[in-house]
Design a protein around this motif. Structure first.
Motif, mmCIF file in Angstrom:
data_model
loop_
_atom_site.group_PDB
_atom_site.id
_atom_site.type_symbol
_atom_site.label_atom_id
_atom_site.label_comp_id
_atom_site.label_asym_id
_atom_site.label_seq_id
_atom_site.Cartn_x
_atom_site.Cartn_y
_atom_site.Cartn_z
ATOM 1 N N ILE A 1 84.993 22.255 43.923
ATOM 2 C CA ILE A 1 84.074 22.727 44.957
ATOM 3 C C ILE A 1 83.246 21.520 45.389
ATOM 4 C CG2 ILE A 1 82.093 24.209 45.480
ATOM 5 C CD1 ILE A 1 83.128 26.237 43.546
ATOM 6 N N ASN A 2 83.073 21.350 46.677
ATOM 7 C CA ASN A 2 82.290 20.232 47.199
ATOM 8 C C ASN A 2 80.953 20.158 46.455
ATOM 9 O OD1 ASN A 2 80.597 18.527 48.730
ATOM 10 N ND2 ASN A 2 81.648 19.046 50.633
ATOM 11 N N PRO A 3 80.669 19.035 45.763
ATOM 12 C CA PRO A 3 79.421 18.933 44.988
ATOM 13 C C PRO A 3 78.166 19.165 45.821
ATOM 14 C CG PRO A 3 80.890 17.103 44.472
ATOM 15 C CD PRO A 3 81.485 17.814 45.649
ATOM 16 N N ASP A 4 78.247 18.875 47.117
ATOM 17 C CA ASP A 4 77.106 19.106 48.008
ATOM 18 C C ASP A 4 76.874 20.591 48.270
ATOM 19 O OD1 ASP A 4 76.173 16.478 48.575
ATOM 20 O OD2 ASP A 4 77.875 16.165 49.904
ATOM 21 N N GLU A 5 77.923 21.403 48.102
ATOM 22 C CA GLU A 5 77.866 22.792 48.561
ATOM 23 C C GLU A 5 77.847 23.835 47.452
ATOM 24 O OE1 GLU A 5 81.097 23.285 51.282
ATOM 25 O OE2 GLU A 5 80.323 21.818 52.732
ATOM 26 N N ALA A 6 78.141 23.440 46.221
ATOM 27 C CA ALA A 6 78.288 24.405 45.131
ATOM 28 C C ALA A 6 77.021 25.237 44.918
ATOM 29 C CB ALA A 6 78.668 23.689 43.841
ATOM 30 N N VAL A 7 75.865 24.582 44.960
ATOM 31 C CA VAL A 7 74.609 25.294 44.723
ATOM 32 C C VAL A 7 74.348 26.317 45.818
ATOM 33 C CG1 VAL A 7 72.098 25.053 44.579
ATOM 34 C CG2 VAL A 7 73.563 23.450 43.360
ATOM 35 N N ALA A 8 74.518 25.917 47.065
ATOM 36 C CA ALA A 8 74.276 26.834 48.185
ATOM 37 C C ALA A 8 75.200 28.043 48.107
ATOM 38 C CB ALA A 8 74.458 26.103 49.513
ATOM 39 N N LEU A 9 76.469 27.822 47.755
ATOM 40 C CA LEU A 9 77.413 28.937 47.627
ATOM 41 C C LEU A 9 76.970 29.877 46.511
ATOM 42 C CD1 LEU A 9 80.759 26.949 48.026
ATOM 43 C CD2 LEU A 9 79.702 28.453 49.713
ATOM 44 N N GLY A 10 76.482 29.306 45.417
ATOM 45 C CA GLY A 10 75.996 30.131 44.312
ATOM 46 C C GLY A 10 74.784 30.959 44.695
ATOM 47 N N THR A 11 73.887 30.382 45.493
ATOM 48 C CA THR A 11 72.708 31.155 45.927
ATOM 49 C C THR A 11 73.125 32.317 46.821
ATOM 50 O OG1 THR A 11 72.293 29.724 47.856
ATOM 51 C CG2 THR A 11 71.171 29.141 45.796
ATOM 52 N N ALA A 12 74.161 32.104 47.618
ATOM 53 C CA ALA A 12 74.652 33.187 48.487
ATOM 54 C C ALA A 12 75.233 34.323 47.657
ATOM 55 C CB ALA A 12 75.695 32.648 49.458
ATOM 56 N N ILE A 13 75.951 33.967 46.585
ATOM 57 C CA ILE A 13 76.507 35.000 45.700
ATOM 58 C C ILE A 13 75.376 35.748 45.000
ATOM 59 C CG2 ILE A 13 77.936 35.407 43.656
ATOM 60 C CD1 ILE A 13 79.567 32.909 44.492
ATOM 61 N N GLN A 14 74.360 35.005 44.559
ATOM 62 C CA GLN A 14 73.207 35.643 43.925
ATOM 63 C C GLN A 14 72.485 36.570 44.904
ATOM 64 O OE1 GLN A 14 72.261 35.735 40.856
ATOM 65 N NE2 GLN A 14 70.338 36.816 41.169
#
Length: 563
Positions: free
Chosen positions: A326-339
């Motif tokens: 997963i793009n290291p720049d984007e992993a956190v943002a994707l996780g926040t969306a799932i949360q």
């Protein structure tokens, strides 16, 4: 709909959950990353992102970066003749992301989940929450960046049980979190980090190497030249992603200076930074009572992890290939969306039960006996120790130390130092106790800390059973609804440029910057193209404006590549 926001030191992102899973929302310039940069002009127009980043060299006194490191500190940043806190600057970035999401999704957005470094203390977390509220969003959930990335990777679905470490090196902060997955539970075992270590520091190494090679001293350089050298250092760092030997070029005092550096030399120069990275890793493993060999999965997130020397360092340290698909720049943002989707109780999202830990020790100041009938104040008494799984409640009994003592002050502290004065003061309570001889009266101090970083302090006078209670919110940044509304009103005078003008303003800023950096024929050509673009803008014909902008963009990129 609730959106997810990764509020980064260098770049920020916004994401949402769709039927196809978590997706990054492109900004108004069709890019995923929005630079966390804010600028203001003489007309009180606020610029965020790419335009602000371009304005940094042209108007350094009106532009600010890397303010996330000062969240909750109370520090004021001067932009022109205005002053803003880090929370207010962050609110401009969040508001920009909110507007991008609203345009993309075609609906009003009123709530968000925002990520923070795992090592952010309570004040920093609440400052982040306030930034969201100042941007017009309800922020009920703050999630740690490593936890968000682990959700994005969905490791809990891959194995029955596993111990993982998330290595999060962003632009300005470093976190390491040890997580354990079993069934649908994601348990944080330990966190550690450094709020002043990130990709910016690896850029600084190249900047320092360039100055040293050419025997330059920063104090003898003007601010614009310093920014130019630093920008070239950043570009050189990025080139190491595909090249093993890079030439750094910069014009200083009208002289073109070059410096060729190999990736091996650069790696050696970064050893001090690697040592700083090792310390939180050792600490988190120790707190979790684990060894390196116990770690089964390594997740790398944060833009700085794309550096080959970082990847090499982590692979050698853990003796395994890290997860990076997963793009290291984007992993956190994707996780926040799932949360965010979990918070909405979306049926198409598998619920993950999250447990977190207290990132810093919570305690109080006490007096200790240092000799016969000798007492010394100022010592720290831990009550809830760092990396205790939360929610948690712990009690410590303290006693009076003076005859006929009538009051006892409880200083609520957060930190790891044995002396109270070196830890962070979160709040205080004053407790009345009956007059009695020294040591005869006792007070039970109970700290209760929950997953939303709310700390309840309860003090019970043992002899009278009288109970004192207080919710500690972090006094230095505490703002009630009325205070937030008032600050929103105060910030209302600031103007945000219309969305449809963003691309036009950006290319004008880029061209003006290139003009300021150039001389001779290049400068004359840029001025000519800018005049042509001005004519197109004055025509108010969208087709003519778009066509002229494309030509100007091509000319600017051509000359910037060769600069």
């Amino acid at each position: 709909m609730i959106i997810g926001i990764d509020l980064g030191t260098t770049n920020s992102l916004v994401a949402y959950y769709s039927e196809e899973g978590a997706k990054i929302i492109p900004n108004r310039l069709s890019k995923h990353l929005t630079p966390s940069v804010v600028s203001i002009d003489k007309d009180d127009t606020i610029y965020v992102g790419e335009i602000a980043k371009e304005r940094l060299l042209l108007y350094p006194n009106e532009t600010v970066t890397v303010f996330k490191r000062d969240m909750g500190s109370g520090r004021k940043f001067a932009l022109g003749n205005k002053e803003f806190t880090a929370e207010e600057l962050s609110s401009f970035v969040i508001k920009s992301l909110k507007e991008d999401a609203e345009k993309f999704l075609g609906q009003e957005i009123t709530e968000a989940v925002i990520s923070v470094p795992a090592y952010f203390n309570d004040i920093r977390r609440k400052a982040t929450q306030k930034a969201g509220e100042l941007a017009g969003l309800k922020v009920e959930r703050i999630i740690s960046e490593p936890t968000a990335s682990a959700i994005a990777y969905q490791l809990n679905e891959k194995e029955q049980s596993s111990k993982s470490i998330v290595f999060d090196l962003g632009g300005g902060t470093f976190d390491v979190s040890i997580l354990e997955f079993f069934d649908n539970i994601l348990e944080v075992r330990a966190v550690a980090g450094d709020n002043f270590l990130g990709g910016e520091d690896f850029t600084q190494v190249l900047y320092d190497m360039f100055l040293k090679h050419h025997k330059l001293e920063e104090k003898n350089l003007d601010h614009k030249t310093v920014l130019l050298i630093y920008e070239q250092a950043e570009k050189t760092k990025i080139k190491f992603n595909s090249e093993k030997r890079v030439e750094m070029v910069c014009t200083v005092n009208e002289e073109k200076l070059t410096y060729t550096i190999s990736i091996d030399t650069y790696e050696k120069a970064c050893e001090e930074l690697f040592e700083k990275i090792r310390k939180p890793i050792k600490r988190s493993l120790s707190d979790a009572n684990l060894r390196l060999s116990d770690i089964e999965n390594v997740i790398m997130i944060g833009g700085a992890t794309k550096l080959p020397i970082i990847y090499k360092f982590v692979s050698k340290l853990f003796k395994r290939i890290p997860y990076t698909h997963i793009n290291p720049d984007e992993a956190v943002a994707l996780g926040t969306a799932i949360q965010a989707a979990m918070k909405e109780r979306r049926k198409d999202v598998k619920e993950v039960i999250l447990t977190d830990v207290c990132p810093f020790t919570l305690g109080t100041e006490v007096v200790k006996q240092t000799g016969e009938e000798q007492y010394e104040s100022g010592y720290f008494c831990p009550i809830i120790e760092r990396n205790t799984i939360i929610p948690a409640s712990r009690t410590e009994r303290v006693y009076t130390v003076n005859n006929n003592q009538t009051e006892l002050r409880i200083d609520v502290l957060q930190g790891e130092h044995r002396f109270a004065k070196f830890n962070l003061l979160l709040g205080e309570m004053l407790i009345e106790v009956p007059k009695n001889k020294a040591g005869a009266e006792a007070v039970d101090i109970t700290y209760t800390y929950d997953i939303n970083s709310i700390l309840e302090v309860q003090a019970t006078v043992v002899s009278t059973n009288k109970v004192y209670s207080q919710i500690i919110k972090g006094q230095s940044i505490d703002m009630d609804d009325e205070a937030i509304a008032q600050r929103l009103k105060e910030l209302a005078y600031l103007k945000i440029p219309p969305r449809e003008q963003e691309a036009n303003k950006l290319i004008i800023t880029k061209a003006e910057r290139l003009y300021s950096e150039s001389i001779g024929e290049v400068r004359r050509r840029i001025e000519h193209e800018l005049l042509k673009f001005d004519i197109a803008l004055n025509s108010q014909d969208k087709n003519k404006i778009d066509a002229a902008r494309i030509i100007l963009e091509e000319v600017v990129e051509y000359f910037r590549e060769g600069y």
